[in-house]
Design a protein around this motif. Structure first.
Motif, short mmCIF file in Angstrom:
data_model
loop_
_atom_site.label_atom_id
_atom_site.label_comp_id
_atom_site.label_asym_id
_atom_site.label_seq_id
_atom_site.Cartn_x
_atom_site.Cartn_y
_atom_site.Cartn_z
N VAL A 5 0.89 -1.27 -0.19
CA VAL A 5 -0.15 0.14 -0.12
C VAL A 5 0.91 1.25 -0.16
CG1 VAL A 5 -1.64 1.35 1.26
CG2 VAL A 5 -1.97 -1.22 1.15
N GLU A 6 0.81 1.93 -1.14
CA GLU A 6 1.49 3.25 -1.24
C GLU A 6 0.87 4.45 -0.64
OE1 GLU A 6 1.95 1.12 -5.40
OE2 GLU A 6 0.40 1.51 -3.68
N SER A 7 1.73 5.39 -0.26
CA SER A 7 1.02 6.75 0.31
C SER A 7 2.18 7.74 0.17
CB SER A 7 0.65 6.67 1.89
OG SER A 7 1.86 6.40 2.57
N GLY A 8 1.56 8.92 0.18
CA GLY A 8 2.68 10.24 0.15
C GLY A 8 2.64 10.99 -1.26
N GLY A 9 1.59 10.53 -2.17
CA GLY A 9 1.70 11.37 -3.18
C GLY A 9 1.01 12.62 -3.28
N GLY A 10 0.98 13.32 -4.01
CA GLY A 10 0.51 14.71 -4.06
C GLY A 10 0.86 15.62 -5.10
N LEU A 11 0.46 16.85 -5.01
CA LEU A 11 0.77 18.01 -5.84
C LEU A 11 1.95 18.75 -5.44
CD1 LEU A 11 0.10 19.67 -8.70
CD2 LEU A 11 -1.56 20.73 -6.95
N VAL A 12 2.91 19.17 -6.17
CA VAL A 12 3.97 19.80 -5.63
C VAL A 12 4.61 20.68 -6.67
CG1 VAL A 12 5.72 17.97 -6.30
CG2 VAL A 12 6.38 19.69 -4.58
N SER A 85 14.05 17.85 -6.13
CA SER A 85 14.38 18.43 -7.26
C SER A 85 13.24 17.93 -8.42
CB SER A 85 15.75 18.45 -7.86
OG SER A 85 16.63 18.99 -6.79
N LEU A 86 12.04 18.02 -8.09
CA LEU A 86 10.98 17.27 -8.83
C LEU A 86 10.82 18.12 -10.11
CD1 LEU A 86 8.52 16.00 -6.22
CD2 LEU A 86 9.58 14.64 -8.05
N LYS A 87 10.47 17.31 -11.21
CA LYS A 87 10.27 18.14 -12.37
C LYS A 87 8.84 17.68 -13.09
CE LYS A 87 15.40 17.29 -13.82
NZ LYS A 87 15.87 16.74 -14.62
N PRO A 88 8.35 18.54 -13.95
CA PRO A 88 7.12 18.22 -14.41
C PRO A 88 7.02 16.86 -15.04
CG PRO A 88 7.56 20.65 -14.85
CD PRO A 88 8.77 19.77 -14.20
N GLU A 89 7.98 16.53 -15.65
CA GLU A 89 8.12 15.34 -16.36
C GLU A 89 8.05 14.00 -15.54
OE1 GLU A 89 10.15 17.80 -17.06
OE2 GLU A 89 12.32 17.01 -17.52
N ASP A 90 8.23 14.27 -14.24
CA ASP A 90 8.18 13.22 -13.09
C ASP A 90 6.75 12.95 -13.03
OD1 ASP A 90 10.85 14.77 -11.33
OD2 ASP A 90 10.96 12.91 -12.45
N THR A 91 5.85 13.65 -13.47
CA THR A 91 4.32 13.56 -12.85
C THR A 91 3.84 11.94 -13.50
OG1 THR A 91 3.76 15.88 -12.99
CG2 THR A 91 1.85 14.21 -13.58
N ALA A 92 3.45 11.31 -12.59
CA ALA A 92 3.01 9.95 -12.95
C ALA A 92 2.31 9.31 -11.83
CB ALA A 92 4.10 9.13 -13.37
N VAL A 93 1.68 8.18 -11.95
CA VAL A 93 1.27 7.18 -10.81
C VAL A 93 2.31 6.26 -10.47
CG1 VAL A 93 -0.25 5.19 -10.09
CG2 VAL A 93 -1.25 7.21 -11.63
N TYR A 94 2.74 6.30 -9.26
CA TYR A 94 4.02 5.61 -8.82
C TYR A 94 3.62 4.45 -7.81
CZ TYR A 94 7.00 9.28 -9.80
OH TYR A 94 8.08 10.40 -10.75
N TYR A 95 4.11 3.23 -8.33
CA TYR A 95 3.62 2.15 -7.90
C TYR A 95 5.16 1.34 -7.08
CZ TYR A 95 -0.09 2.21 -11.24
OH TYR A 95 -1.08 2.36 -12.07
N CYS A 96 4.69 0.86 -6.07
CA CYS A 96 5.93 0.04 -5.38
C CYS A 96 5.54 -1.58 -5.59
CB CYS A 96 5.92 0.30 -3.82
SG CYS A 96 4.74 -0.57 -2.95
N ALA A 97 6.61 -2.25 -5.80
CA ALA A 97 6.65 -3.54 -6.19
C ALA A 97 7.41 -4.45 -5.89
CB ALA A 97 6.49 -3.32 -7.78
N GLN A 118 -0.65 8.97 -6.98
CA GLN A 118 -0.49 10.01 -8.02
C GLN A 118 0.70 11.08 -7.42
OE1 GLN A 118 -1.97 10.31 -11.12
NE2 GLN A 118 -0.36 11.92 -11.55
N VAL A 119 1.69 11.30 -8.22
CA VAL A 119 2.61 12.49 -8.06
C VAL A 119 2.14 13.27 -9.33
CG1 VAL A 119 4.90 13.13 -7.96
CG2 VAL A 119 4.08 11.13 -6.77
N THR A 120 1.98 14.53 -8.84
CA THR A 120 1.89 15.56 -9.77
C THR A 120 2.73 16.77 -9.80
OG1 THR A 120 -0.57 15.08 -10.25
CG2 THR A 120 0.15 17.13 -11.14
N VAL A 121 3.56 17.36 -10.58
CA VAL A 121 4.53 18.07 -10.47
C VAL A 121 4.08 19.51 -11.57
CG1 VAL A 121 6.83 18.88 -10.57
CG2 VAL A 121 6.36 16.55 -10.14
N SER A 122 3.83 20.56 -10.77
CA SER A 122 3.42 21.63 -11.64
C SER A 122 4.82 22.55 -11.93
CB SER A 122 2.24 22.44 -11.17
OG SER A 122 2.93 23.09 -9.80
N SER A 123 4.49 23.14 -12.98
CA SER A 123 5.52 23.94 -13.46
C SER A 123 5.74 25.47 -13.15
CB SER A 123 5.98 23.90 -15.26
OG SER A 123 4.46 24.43 -15.74
#
Length: 123
Positions: A5-12, A85-97, A118-123
């Motif tokens: 179970v993942e947690s910690g994503g958001g908008l940054v 140092s997050l970038k807009p291109e890091d925007t994605a759903v992140y999964y642990c496996a 979900q991780v969303t990085v705004s420019s």
């Protein structure tokens, strides 16, 4: 078998940081190689980083090297991903496996997956 179970994503904003966590069930977490993978809209799922069972080996995609850090706490059955140092291109759903055996960068080789965060990085 292990449940994740993942947690910690958001908008940054670009340049910011996030820390993802992945809580694993079961008593055999330390026997699994763990990875973080991500999937952006209309793109295939891609490898981000992985860590061996003993934490002695870590692997990173070139796109995140120097910015992301994977770690695990086997006593707490938890996997982490520190993203700086997050970038807009890091925007994605992140999964642990998780997978048994050696570390791999191939998404298809992972046996167990979380639901994603979900991780969303705004420019």
């Amino acid at each position: 078998q292990v449940q994740l179970v993942e947690s910690g994503g958001g908008l940054v904003q670009a340049g910011g940081s996030l820390r993802l966590s992945c809580a694993a069930s079961g008593r055999t977490f330390s026997s699994y190689c763990m990875g973080w993978l991500r999937q952006a809209p209309v793109k295939e799922r891609e490898f981000v980083t992985a860590i061996s069972q003993s934490t002695s080996n870590t692997y990173y995609a070139d796109s995140v090297k120097g910015r992301f850090t994977i770690s695990r706490d086997n006593a707490k059955n938890t996997l982490y991903l520190q993203m700086n140092s997050l970038k807009p291109e890091d925007t994605a759903v992140y999964y642990c496996a998780a997978r048994r055996g050696v570390v791999t960068t191939r998404p298809s080789a992972y046996e167990y997956w979380g639901q994603g965060t979900q991780v969303t990085v705004s420019s």
